[in-house]
Design a protein around this motif. Structure first.
Motif, PDB file in Angstrom:
ATOM      1  N   ASP A 138       0.679  -1.293  -0.100  1.00  0.00           N
ATOM      2  CA  ASP A 138       0.206   0.056  -0.002  1.00  0.00           C
ATOM      3  C   ASP A 138       0.703   1.220  -0.086  1.00  0.00           C
ATOM      4  OD1 ASP A 138       0.896  -0.204   2.684  1.00  0.00           O
ATOM      5  OD2 ASP A 138      -0.934  -0.259   3.318  1.00  0.00           O
ATOM      6  N   THR A 141       1.793   3.380  -5.651  1.00  0.00           N
ATOM      7  CA  THR A 141       0.611   4.025  -6.208  1.00  0.00           C
ATOM      8  C   THR A 141      -0.364   2.845  -6.940  1.00  0.00           C
ATOM      9  OG1 THR A 141       1.744   4.400  -8.193  1.00  0.00           O
ATOM     10  CG2 THR A 141       1.776   6.236  -6.691  1.00  0.00           C
ATOM     11  N   ARG A 179      -2.274   7.715  -6.959  1.00  0.00           N
ATOM     12  CA  ARG A 179      -2.569   7.738  -5.611  1.00  0.00           C
ATOM     13  C   ARG A 179      -1.894   6.581  -4.897  1.00  0.00           C
ATOM     14  NH1 ARG A 179      -8.755   8.854  -5.232  1.00  0.00           N
ATOM     15  NH2 ARG A 179      -8.420   8.146  -3.249  1.00  0.00           N
ATOM     16  N   ASP A 183      -4.463   5.256   0.247  1.00  0.00           N
ATOM     17  CA  ASP A 183      -5.273   6.090   0.548  1.00  0.00           C
ATOM     18  C   ASP A 183      -6.840   5.608  -0.022  1.00  0.00           C
ATOM     19  OD1 ASP A 183      -3.658   7.711   1.901  1.00  0.00           O
ATOM     20  OD2 ASP A 183      -2.900   8.687   0.069  1.00  0.00           O
ATOM     21  N   TYR A 184      -6.731   4.359  -0.527  1.00  0.00           N
ATOM     22  CA  TYR A 184      -7.906   3.612  -1.096  1.00  0.00           C
ATOM     23  C   TYR A 184      -8.953   3.651  -0.329  1.00  0.00           C
ATOM     24  CZ  TYR A 184      -5.537   3.526  -5.995  1.00  0.00           C
ATOM     25  OH  TYR A 184      -4.958   3.799  -7.057  1.00  0.00           O
ATOM     26  N   SER A 185     -10.020   3.568  -0.834  1.00  0.00           N
ATOM     27  CA  SER A 185     -11.188   3.011  -0.140  1.00  0.00           C
ATOM     28  C   SER A 185     -11.231   1.553  -0.001  1.00  0.00           C
ATOM     29  CB  SER A 185     -12.560   3.429  -0.549  1.00  0.00           C
ATOM     30  OG  SER A 185     -12.862   3.040  -1.926  1.00  0.00           O
TER      31      SER A 185
END
Length: 301
Positions: A138, A141, A179, A183-185
């Motif tokens: 994680d 990106t 990103r 930071d991903y859902s």
């Protein structure tokens, strides 16, 4: 940072069990296959497509707990195959053995005729995996994660770029590629992981709860992608607790309870005159009456 940027040592140290890493595993000791009878199939051999996945007498025990007890299944090429069962039934353990993430105590697994434990590298080239308890690098990106996944599969940088763009567009995550995955859902993490599992165009996709934490719109989009993949000759094996989903999108299903296959075949064969949920509840032991909880109806106010 571009997709060609090399993966840093720090990133690789984050979580070592990334879903795409099994390709580099060293072949373990060969496991002798017990003499077992293959599971009954849904149609005569002459009318069936060739098997892409064959399980023969799989067993797995954790201490005194028997997680998988003689599971045998045949999954035909071009199938959308669902595996259902209550929590703790052995679904994830079975799929982990299929993909080479967990070694069986006994039994045999063939992927396109290749033994997963005799020739794991060759077998895993044909498999894309979305595991349970999803873990990823994680600190990369989304674009770097796809680049890493494609590179592990031996794809060129140009091929990875092209396929990453196609997958990002299909899953609706083009704006998220630059990103950090951290930071991903939860739903976006599932989609980027599924994209990583598909980037090498595998013959077989093994997906453990692929729609968990995915919103209905995204789930519909993913189902459409998977259905087109199957229509083109790919094979999907997925586990899910969503009976309506399995009944709607799968052509075949196996019900596993207490580590055993209690029913397997086409959706119509397994459910009979019932819904799939009713048949599942029946095989899993039926509904339990909630008795001795009259206090719950007295209300504290």
């Amino acid at each position: 940072m571009t997709v060609e940027t090399a993966v840093t040592v720090e990133a690789v140290d984050v979580i070592p069990e990334v879903a795409v890493a099994p390709d580099v595993a060293v072949a373990p000791e060969v496991i002798p296959a017990p003499e077992v009878t293959p599971a009954p199939t849904a149609a005569p051999a002459a009318s069936r497509a060739p098997s892409v996945l064959s399980l023969y007498g799989l067993h797995k025990r954790f201490g005194d707990t028997v997680a998988v007890d003689g599971v045998s299944l045949e999954v035909a090429e071009g199938s959308f195959y669902g595996i259902v069962g209550p929590n703790g039934a052995g679904k994830t353990t079975t799929l982990s053995m299929v993909t080479g993430l967990l070694r069986p105590d006994a039994g045999r697994i063939l992927v396109h005729g290749v033994d997963v434990w005799n020739d794991p590298v060759k077998a895993k080239r044909a498999i894309g995996v979305l595991p349970d308890k999803l873990r990823m690098f994680d600190r990369l990106t989304g674009a770097q994660l796809l680049h890493y996944a494609g590179s592990l599969r031996g794809l060129s940088a140009k091929t990875v770029r092209n396929r990453s763009a196609d997958l990002a567009k299909a899953f609706g995550i083009e704006d998220a590629l630059d990103r950090l995955v951290a930071d991903y859902s939860a739903g976006m993490s599932k989609k980027i992981a599924l994209a990583a599992a598909m980037i090498h165009s595998p013959r077989l996709l093994v997906l453990d709860e692929p729609f968990e934490s995915v919103d209905p719109v995204s789930a519909a989009n993913v189902i459409d992608i998977l259905q087109r993949y199957v229509a083109a000759g790919g094979t999907v094996v997925l586990s899910s607790h969503g009976m309506d989903l399995i009944q709607r999108v799968c052509d075949s299903v196996a019900i596993i309870v207490r580590g055993e296959v209690l029913a397997a075949g086409t959706i119509d064969e397994v459910r009979g005159e019932q819904t799939l949920e009713e048949r599942f509840v029946e095989l899993a032991g039926g509904r339990k009456a909630a008795e001795g909880m009259e206090w719950l109806h007295s209300f504290s106010d």
